[in-house]
Motif scaffolding. Structure first.
Motif, PDB file in Angstrom:
ATOM      1  N   LYS A  50       0.848  -1.187   0.000  1.00 26.27           N
ATOM      2  CA  LYS A  50       0.000   0.000   0.000  1.00 26.27           C
ATOM      3  C   LYS A  50       0.885   1.239   0.000  1.00 26.27           C
ATOM      4  CE  LYS A  50      -3.867  -2.196   2.425  1.00 26.27           C
ATOM      5  NZ  LYS A  50      -4.770  -2.133   3.604  1.00 26.27           N
ATOM      6  N   GLY A  52       2.262   5.059  -1.924  1.00 28.72           N
ATOM      7  CA  GLY A  52       2.965   5.472  -3.131  1.00 28.72           C
ATOM      8  C   GLY A  52       2.088   6.303  -4.067  1.00 28.72           C
ATOM      9  N   THR A  53       2.752   6.854  -5.060  1.00 29.06           N
ATOM     10  CA  THR A  53       2.087   7.700  -6.057  1.00 29.06           C
ATOM     11  C   THR A  53       2.370   7.162  -7.449  1.00 29.06           C
ATOM     12  OG1 THR A  53       2.243   9.701  -4.690  1.00 29.06           O
ATOM     13  CG2 THR A  53       1.970  10.019  -7.060  1.00 29.06           C
ATOM     14  N   ILE A  54       1.346   7.098  -8.284  1.00 31.14           N
ATOM     15  CA  ILE A  54       1.492   6.706  -9.687  1.00 31.14           C
ATOM     16  C   ILE A  54       1.232   7.934 -10.540  1.00 31.14           C
ATOM     17  CG2 ILE A  54       0.587   5.257 -11.543  1.00 31.14           C
ATOM     18  CD1 ILE A  54      -0.219   3.237  -9.406  1.00 31.14           C
ATOM     19  N   ARG A 248      -4.700   0.794  -3.515  1.00 27.64           N
ATOM     20  CA  ARG A 248      -3.488   0.671  -2.689  1.00 27.64           C
ATOM     21  C   ARG A 248      -2.612   1.920  -2.738  1.00 27.64           C
ATOM     22  NH1 ARG A 248      -4.057  -4.496  -5.145  1.00 27.64           N
ATOM     23  NH2 ARG A 248      -4.728  -6.077  -3.661  1.00 27.64           N
ATOM     24  N   PRO A 249      -2.396   2.535  -3.906  1.00 34.12           N
ATOM     25  CA  PRO A 249      -1.605   3.771  -3.909  1.00 34.12           C
ATOM     26  C   PRO A 249      -2.362   4.912  -3.218  1.00 34.12           C
ATOM     27  CG  PRO A 249      -1.683   2.768  -6.097  1.00 34.12           C
ATOM     28  CD  PRO A 249      -2.723   2.088  -5.264  1.00 34.12           C
ATOM     29  N   ASP A 250      -1.606   5.868  -2.717  1.00 35.69           N
ATOM     30  CA  ASP A 250      -2.218   7.032  -2.065  1.00 35.69           C
ATOM     31  C   ASP A 250      -2.739   8.033  -3.082  1.00 35.69           C
ATOM     32  OD1 ASP A 250      -1.549   6.141   0.554  1.00 35.69           O
ATOM     33  OD2 ASP A 250       0.508   6.861   0.235  1.00 35.69           O
ATOM     34  N   VAL A 528       5.259  -0.277 -11.283  1.00 37.12           N
ATOM     35  CA  VAL A 528       3.803  -0.308 -11.179  1.00 37.12           C
ATOM     36  C   VAL A 528       3.312  -1.686 -11.607  1.00 37.12           C
ATOM     37  CG1 VAL A 528       1.636   0.652 -12.030  1.00 37.12           C
ATOM     38  CG2 VAL A 528       3.579   2.163 -11.598  1.00 37.12           C
ATOM     39  N   TRP A 545      -0.566  -1.612  -7.698  1.00 37.01           N
ATOM     40  CA  TRP A 545       0.233  -1.312  -6.520  1.00 37.01           C
ATOM     41  C   TRP A 545       1.642  -0.940  -6.956  1.00 37.01           C
ATOM     42  CZ3 TRP A 545       4.260  -4.872  -5.196  1.00 37.01           C
ATOM     43  CH2 TRP A 545       4.231  -6.088  -5.907  1.00 37.01           C
ATOM     44  N   VAL A 546       2.363  -0.266  -6.081  1.00 37.46           N
ATOM     45  CA  VAL A 546       3.697   0.241  -6.412  1.00 37.46           C
ATOM     46  C   VAL A 546       4.739  -0.574  -5.676  1.00 37.46           C
ATOM     47  CG1 VAL A 546       5.207   2.256  -6.390  1.00 37.46           C
ATOM     48  CG2 VAL A 546       2.740   2.547  -6.715  1.00 37.46           C
TER      49      VAL A 546
END
Length: 547
Positions: A50, A52-54, A248-250, A528, A545-546
């Protein structure tokens, strides 16, 4: 009827009939997966983390995020993450199943549709999703001032909406619909809106959308980026996703990058994680172990030319036919797509239901000599400058384009010049092109669409859509009749025949110049994991998810 969706800014396919998972499309009913390499085996042992940023490149900025007031693909690509759908299509069986509706039924005559709305679903502002919220959403979309701008075109078949209680939504239709069930699988255009938010923000709702989806809007910096943050209350993902909770990513940052070369540089530097690229640029990443390249044949026309029939010159069918025969489509596919495309003969692609397998036998072919002959017969003679004229008026037309289509536009400009037609290219942002074409102030315009149903042609070609999505101002009784029959004919064989007849008529009248169907290439940084694509190429981030 369909909702329009232009490829680059943009129009609508309704989604979720088959998917791609970090690989090539292998057909409906299956999920393609990443090859089982040593690298992949290592990845399998990494927990789906969980946080991270994409960062994803988008080629065009949405005109608005009010899904009732847009048909742009750029709007859909963002709005999909903010909303949810009454129904979804199972990627394994292709069966339509309940989603935000926990159940549904359709009467024997096909005119009464009853949905039982799922309990416990909330909007981003905390208000509960109810049948009344859907009723008010649909009524807003169907209102006379809004309906021509987007999804209201689809909902126009609804005669009345009843909500006997908070969970029961009853739609009474004017007539049976062969397409409405599919449209209700759209988590973008058909999503419920928070009516409280619509009232609160008024005309600014398009900058402050509130839905029930896994992501919610955090900020929108015009000309730069749109940032989404996870909806931590989300617990109602469609069952085919592994992750049934919040993303999951923020953060999901949608970064505006119009130029493919800029996107390539940003991928290489790590500034962005995901980008759609032309074939020639995507090839650079295919053997790079830092990236995965997703490939997908698009369902729709990647490029075609709309001809404005309100233009006196283009009202002459001989002129329209001449323009058709002047275009060497194979050269455009080779030059612009590196050969990664299919020449289009008509308004529907070969991979869409209703496509006429015999169309190549009657479609116009590249034939500049015949094009010249047709122009001569129409009274257009060459002047000393090599441009045709009639009654002292030169044969001059303007072609609206966007930067991504600069090369095809220039190639066509030369092809038209070869038969004595002077074409000036006007290159604008997608929203500006939309404004001009909607107002009818154009001669020729480049366009493209993706779709899951041939009913996509209704907004493009039915006379009731003039002033809306029928930019060409097509007013043809035969076309109208066929489009109307296509919407209510339930037997697939009979319906396919209707669209075959429609293609014959549209080709004969030369309303459009179809150019190609193309492949889509999405480059993903291997940090990613879990990205999926729907058949129209929209990115699905629920399982992402990252590393």
């Amino acid at each position: 009827m369909g909702i329009r969706k232009r490829e680059t800014t943009t129009f609508v396919s309704i989604v979720l009939s088959c998917f791609v998972l970090l690989a090539s499309v292998v057909g409906c009913g299956t999920l393609a997966t990443k090859p089982d390499t040593d690298e992949g085996k290592k990845d399998a042992n990494i927990s789906e983390k969980k946080g991270g940023t994409i960062t994803v490149a988008i080629g065009s900025e949405p005109d608005t995020l009010d899904v009732h007031k847009s048909t742009a693909l750029s709007t859909e690509g963002v709005a999909l993450n903010l909303g949810g759908a009454l129904l979804y299509r199972d990627p394994q069986t292709n069966e339509v199943k309940p989603h935000l509706a926990e159940s549904y039924s359709i009467s024997e005559d096909g005119k009464t549709w009853t949905f039982r709305i799922r309990q416990g679903v909330t909007f981003h502002d905390g208000t509960l999703l109810t049948a009344q919220a859907y009723k008010r959403t649909f009524e807003r979309a169907m209102s006379p001032e809004i309906a021509p701008k987007g999804v209201g075109m689809v909902l126009g078949i609804i005669k009345s909406i009843k909500t006997p209680d908070d969970q029961t939504l009853i739609l009474e239709l004017n007539e049976p619909s062969a397409t409405l069930l599919t449209y209700f699988t759209s988590a973008s255009w058909m999503q419920p809106l928070s009516v409280d938010a619509v009232q609160k923000f008024g005309d600014q709702y398009g900058r402050n959308p509130v839905g029930v989806g896994p992501w919610k809007i955090d900020s929108w910096k015009s000309g730069d980026s749109i940032t989404l943050i996870q909806n931590d209350a989300y617990r109602w993902a469609p069952p085919f996703f592994k992750n049934q909770g919040p993303p999951r990513p923020d953060k999901l940052v949608l970064k505006l990058i119009r130029n493919p070369q800029t996107a390539v540089a940003a991928l290489e530097s790590g500034t962005i994680d995901i980008a759609d690229l032309p074939a020639k640029d995507a090839k650079k990443f295919k053997n790079n172990n830092r990236f995965t390249v997703l490939e997908q044949t698009k369902r729709g026309l990647g490029l075609f030319v709309e001809l404005n029939l309100n233009n006196e010159i283009l009202q002459d069918k001989n002129v329209r036919k001449a323009l058709q025969m002047a275009v060497k489509k194979e050269a455009i596919v080779q030059s612009h797509l590196q050969g990664e495309g299919i020449v289009a003969d008509g308004p529907l692609p070969a991979n869409l239901f209703g496509y006429d397998q015999s169309i190549a036998q009657y479609a116009y072919k590249y034939n500049p000599e015949e094009a010249v002959k047709l122009l001569e017969e129409a009274g257009w003679k060459l002047n000393a400058q090599g441009i045709r004229e009639k009654a002292g008026k030169p044969l001059q037309l303007e072609l609206l384009s966007m930067e991504v289509w600069s090369q095809p536009a220039q190639l066509m400009q030369g092809m038209f010049k070869a038969i004595g037609v002077d074409v000036k290219i006007i290159t604008l942002e997608g929203s500006a092109v939309d404004q001009l074409t909607a107002a009818g102030t154009f001669d020729l315009a480049l366009d493209g669409y993706v779709a899951d149903d041939p009913d996509i042609l209704f907004p493009f070609m039915h006379s009731t859509q003039i002033g809306g999505m029928n930019r060409s101002a097509i007013h043809d009784k035969t076309i109208d009749s066929l489009l109307e029959k296509g919407q209510v004919t339930m037997k697939s064989d009979d319906r396919a025949k209707i669209y075959e007849d429609l293609q014959k008529r549209a080709v004969e009248e030369a309303f459009w110049i179809p150019i190609y169907t193309e492949k889509r290439f999405v480059v993903v940084n291997n940090r990613v994991q879990g990205l999926m694509l729907d058949p129209s190429g929209l990115k699905l981030y629920q399982d992402v998810w990252v590393k």
